[in-house]
Design a protein around this motif. Structure first.
Motif, PDB file in Angstrom:
ATOM      1  N   LYS A  18      -4.118   4.881   2.435  1.00 40.40           N
ATOM      2  CA  LYS A  18      -4.121   6.087   1.423  1.00 40.40           C
ATOM      3  C   LYS A  18      -3.832   5.845  -0.095  1.00 40.40           C
ATOM      4  O   LYS A  18      -4.381   6.258  -1.260  1.00 40.40           O
ATOM      5  CB  LYS A  18      -3.615   6.951   2.026  1.00 40.40           C
ATOM      6  N   TRP A  19      -2.310   5.066   0.439  1.00 44.75           N
ATOM      7  CA  TRP A  19      -1.481   4.950  -0.644  1.00 44.75           C
ATOM      8  C   TRP A  19      -2.194   3.634  -1.577  1.00 44.75           C
ATOM      9  O   TRP A  19      -2.909   3.961  -2.843  1.00 44.75           O
ATOM     10  CB  TRP A  19      -0.399   4.356  -0.727  1.00 44.75           C
ATOM     11  N   LEU A  20      -3.262   2.616  -1.028  1.00 42.33           N
ATOM     12  CA  LEU A  20      -3.771   1.629  -1.805  1.00 42.33           C
ATOM     13  C   LEU A  20      -4.540   2.050  -2.159  1.00 42.33           C
ATOM     14  O   LEU A  20      -5.238   1.740  -3.492  1.00 42.33           O
ATOM     15  CB  LEU A  20      -4.480   0.042  -0.342  1.00 42.33           C
ATOM     16  N   ARG A  21      -5.881   3.158  -1.729  1.00 41.19           N
ATOM     17  CA  ARG A  21      -6.831   3.225  -2.664  1.00 41.19           C
ATOM     18  C   ARG A  21      -6.735   4.597  -3.354  1.00 41.19           C
ATOM     19  O   ARG A  21      -7.301   4.587  -4.658  1.00 41.19           O
ATOM     20  CB  ARG A  21      -7.887   4.474  -1.497  1.00 41.19           C
ATOM     21  N   GLU A  22      -5.987   5.206  -3.598  1.00 42.11           N
ATOM     22  CA  GLU A  22      -4.917   6.009  -4.835  1.00 42.11           C
ATOM     23  C   GLU A  22      -5.016   4.888  -5.684  1.00 42.11           C
ATOM     24  O   GLU A  22      -5.358   5.292  -7.064  1.00 42.11           O
ATOM     25  CB  GLU A  22      -4.238   6.903  -4.144  1.00 42.11           C
ATOM     26  N   ALA A  23      -4.482   3.861  -5.040  1.00 45.46           N
ATOM     27  CA  ALA A  23      -3.749   2.793  -6.667  1.00 45.46           C
ATOM     28  C   ALA A  23      -5.302   2.128  -7.092  1.00 45.46           C
ATOM     29  O   ALA A  23      -5.231   1.993  -8.211  1.00 45.46           O
ATOM     30  CB  ALA A  23      -2.600   2.100  -5.831  1.00 45.46           C
ATOM     31  N   GLU A  24      -5.812   2.054  -6.519  1.00 47.86           N
ATOM     32  CA  GLU A  24      -7.002   1.542  -7.052  1.00 47.86           C
ATOM     33  C   GLU A  24      -7.883   2.559  -7.666  1.00 47.86           C
ATOM     34  O   GLU A  24      -8.099   1.640  -8.679  1.00 47.86           O
ATOM     35  CB  GLU A  24      -8.322   1.009  -5.737  1.00 47.86           C
ATOM     36  N   ILE A  25      -8.155   3.745  -6.999  1.00 52.45           N
ATOM     37  CA  ILE A  25      -8.605   4.349  -8.347  1.00 52.45           C
ATOM     38  C   ILE A  25      -8.310   4.511  -9.373  1.00 52.45           C
ATOM     39  O   ILE A  25      -8.935   4.234 -10.562  1.00 52.45           O
ATOM     40  CB  ILE A  25      -8.873   5.975  -7.728  1.00 52.45           C
ATOM     41  N   LYS A  26      -6.588   4.665  -9.467  1.00 53.21           N
ATOM     42  CA  LYS A  26      -6.181   4.880 -10.715  1.00 53.21           C
ATOM     43  C   LYS A  26      -6.100   4.193 -12.007  1.00 53.21           C
ATOM     44  O   LYS A  26      -6.461   3.630 -12.930  1.00 53.21           O
ATOM     45  CB  LYS A  26      -4.522   5.484 -10.360  1.00 53.21           C
ATOM     46  N   HIS A  27      -5.558   2.601 -10.967  1.00 49.36           N
ATOM     47  CA  HIS A  27      -5.573   1.334 -11.561  1.00 49.36           C
ATOM     48  C   HIS A  27      -7.440   1.186 -12.490  1.00 49.36           C
ATOM     49  O   HIS A  27      -7.632   0.182 -13.283  1.00 49.36           O
ATOM     50  CB  HIS A  27      -5.407   0.014 -11.430  1.00 49.36           C
ATOM     51  N   GLY A  28      -8.178   0.762 -11.491  1.00 50.28           N
ATOM     52  CA  GLY A  28     -10.343   0.853 -11.960  1.00 50.28           C
ATOM     53  C   GLY A  28     -10.048   2.031 -13.271  1.00 50.28           C
ATOM     54  O   GLY A  28     -10.331   1.812 -13.836  1.00 50.28           O
ATOM     55  N   ARG A  29      -9.769   2.918 -13.411  1.00 49.89           N
ATOM     56  CA  ARG A  29      -9.039   4.132 -14.464  1.00 49.89           C
ATOM     57  C   ARG A  29      -8.922   3.697 -15.594  1.00 49.89           C
ATOM     58  O   ARG A  29      -9.808   3.638 -16.890  1.00 49.89           O
ATOM     59  CB  ARG A  29      -9.717   5.454 -14.358  1.00 49.89           C
ATOM     60  N   VAL A  30      -7.783   3.393 -15.714  1.00 49.11           N
ATOM     61  CA  VAL A  30      -6.897   2.737 -16.353  1.00 49.11           C
ATOM     62  C   VAL A  30      -7.696   1.644 -17.081  1.00 49.11           C
ATOM     63  O   VAL A  30      -7.863   1.222 -18.533  1.00 49.11           O
ATOM     64  CB  VAL A  30      -5.848   2.300 -16.718  1.00 49.11           C
ATOM     65  N   TYR A  83      -0.454  13.300   0.204  1.00 45.59           N
ATOM     66  CA  TYR A  83       0.338  13.349   2.009  1.00 45.59           C
ATOM     67  C   TYR A  83       0.278  14.048   1.923  1.00 45.59           C
ATOM     68  O   TYR A  83       0.389  14.533   3.259  1.00 45.59           O
ATOM     69  CB  TYR A  83       1.773  12.408   1.390  1.00 45.59           C
ATOM     70  N   TYR A  84       0.256  15.223   1.724  1.00 49.98           N
ATOM     71  CA  TYR A  84      -0.301  16.400   1.521  1.00 49.98           C
ATOM     72  C   TYR A  84      -1.385  17.471   1.590  1.00 49.98           C
ATOM     73  O   TYR A  84      -1.341  18.964   1.989  1.00 49.98           O
ATOM     74  CB  TYR A  84       1.704  17.255   1.036  1.00 49.98           C
ATOM     75  N   GLY A  85      -1.598  17.407   0.932  1.00 48.64           N
ATOM     76  CA  GLY A  85      -2.831  17.922   0.505  1.00 48.64           C
ATOM     77  C   GLY A  85      -4.249  17.543   1.184  1.00 48.64           C
ATOM     78  O   GLY A  85      -4.205  16.022   2.215  1.00 48.64           O
ATOM     79  N   ASP A  86      -5.211  17.801   0.693  1.00 51.02           N
ATOM     80  CA  ASP A  86      -6.729  17.547   1.842  1.00 51.02           C
ATOM     81  C   ASP A  86      -7.502  16.908   0.893  1.00 51.02           C
ATOM     82  O   ASP A  86      -8.731  17.412   1.185  1.00 51.02           O
ATOM     83  CB  ASP A  86      -7.343  18.687   2.044  1.00 51.02           C
ATOM     84  N   ALA A  87      -7.187  16.634  -0.592  1.00 50.63           N
ATOM     85  CA  ALA A  87      -8.584  16.708  -1.339  1.00 50.63           C
ATOM     86  C   ALA A  87      -8.647  14.708  -1.829  1.00 50.63           C
ATOM     87  O   ALA A  87      -8.078  14.438  -0.881  1.00 50.63           O
ATOM     88  CB  ALA A  87      -7.581  16.648  -3.187  1.00 50.63           C
ATOM     89  N   ALA A  88      -9.329  14.503  -1.915  1.00 49.16           N
ATOM     90  CA  ALA A  88     -10.287  13.123  -1.330  1.00 49.16           C
ATOM     91  C   ALA A  88      -9.906  12.118  -2.572  1.00 49.16           C
ATOM     92  O   ALA A  88      -8.782  12.789  -3.647  1.00 49.16           O
ATOM     93  CB  ALA A  88     -12.030  12.696  -2.049  1.00 49.16           C
ATOM     94  N   PRO A  89      -9.699  10.586  -2.680  1.00 48.38           N
ATOM     95  CA  PRO A  89      -8.764  10.049  -2.931  1.00 48.38           C
ATOM     96  C   PRO A  89      -9.235   9.650  -4.989  1.00 48.38           C
ATOM     97  O   PRO A  89     -10.440  10.412  -5.065  1.00 48.38           O
ATOM     98  CB  PRO A  89      -8.942   8.346  -2.319  1.00 48.38           C
ATOM     99  N   GLY A  90      -7.995  10.250  -5.763  1.00 52.71           N
ATOM    100  CA  GLY A  90      -8.608  10.226  -7.002  1.00 52.71           C
ATOM    101  C   GLY A  90      -9.142  11.523  -7.065  1.00 52.71           C
ATOM    102  O   GLY A  90     -10.026  11.951  -8.642  1.00 52.71           O
ATOM    103  N   ASP A  91      -9.195  12.544  -6.737  1.00 54.57           N
ATOM    104  CA  ASP A  91      -9.476  13.942  -7.365  1.00 54.57           C
ATOM    105  C   ASP A  91      -9.162  15.045  -8.183  1.00 54.57           C
ATOM    106  O   ASP A  91      -7.447  15.239  -6.726  1.00 54.57           O
ATOM    107  CB  ASP A  91     -10.401  14.952  -5.976  1.00 54.57           C
ATOM    108  N   LEU A  92      -8.619  14.743  -8.896  1.00 58.60           N
ATOM    109  CA  LEU A  92      -7.891  15.219 -10.132  1.00 58.60           C
ATOM    110  C   LEU A  92      -8.475  16.536 -10.539  1.00 58.60           C
ATOM    111  O   LEU A  92      -7.792  17.183 -11.365  1.00 58.60           O
ATOM    112  CB  LEU A  92      -7.451  14.428 -10.796  1.00 58.60           C
ATOM    113  N   GLY A  93      -9.574  17.465 -10.141  1.00 58.58           N
ATOM    114  CA  GLY A  93     -10.600  18.208  -9.991  1.00 58.58           C
ATOM    115  C   GLY A  93     -11.053  18.386 -11.579  1.00 58.58           C
ATOM    116  O   GLY A  93     -10.701  19.302 -12.015  1.00 58.58           O
TER     117      GLY A  93
END
Length: 206
Positions: free
Chosen positions: A79-91, A148-158
């Motif tokens: 989950k950490w890797l996927r969130e990092a991948e999405i963030k760095h891809g967007r950047v 780690y405490y929510g249920d949102a999909a990776p990268g989902d900031l609304g």
């Protein structure tokens, strides 16, 4: 997944065998159906025939083609890797555009700044970097709690002002497009930076 591993923290998080079992501290993560599952991505798709699929890559994440030759998903939380991948891809998608745009023209307030991003790093000054790192710190604090405490999909900031994810099919399509373009942008941004280091020219001036 492997592209994000370069940004792994010093204290590695425990790996998980499955995305579905990864959330141990909060509710289950809500994942969309995969766009063209089994053709472009998913548990039956492998980047190279004959290679054994890593246990953690069970095909439930967008863009999963079983690619993890160095085994990062065995030692770092997926989950950490996927969130990092999405963030760095967007950047990097923004960075790739930002490195090409100044070769066409610049806004008046930036006329005195270099078109070389490595030099522009120093041109913007400490106040601008303080703003950038403050924003990064706030975003990381909020997203850590969500991961780690929510249920949102990776990268989902609304954030979806154009309502591209208005329905499940559209959301699945654009989620796959974002991952693929983000991965390409990370490679492209690295290539452009190396060109600047080698000859001081931008991507359009090579």
């Amino acid at each position: 997944i492997g592209a994000a591993s370069a940004f792994a923290p010093g204290a590695m998080l425990p790996a998980t065998k499955s995305v579905r079992s990864a959330t141990t501290q909060g509710p289950s993560m809500q994942l969309l159906p995969l766009y063209r599952d089994g053709e472009l991505q998913g548990s039956t798709v492998m980047y190279r025939p004959g290679v054994e699929r890593p246990l953690a890559l069970d095909g439930t994440y967008v863009g999963d083609i079983g690619f993890d030759p160095l085994g990062f998903t065995n030692v770092i939380d997926l989950k950490w890797l996927r969130e990092a991948e999405i963030k760095h891809g967007r950047v990097c998608m923004l960075a790739a555009l930002g490195m090409m745009f100044p070769e066409f023209g610049r806004f008046p307030q930036f006329e005195g700044m270099s078109t070389n991003p490595l030099q522009a790093f120093y041109d913007v000054g400490p106040i601008a970097w303080l703003q950038i790192f403050t924003f990064i710190g706030i975003l990381e604090t909020v997203s850590y709690d969500k991961i780690y405490y929510g249920d949102a999909a990776p990268g989902d900031l609304g954030f979806d002002p154009l309502r591209l994810s208005a329905d499940a099919n559209s959301a699945a399509h654009y989620a796959a497009a974002e991952i693929k373009n983000g991965r390409l942008a990370m490679i492209a941004t690295g290539g452009m930076v190396h060109h600047y280091l080698l000859n001081g020219k931008g991507p359009l001036g090579q």
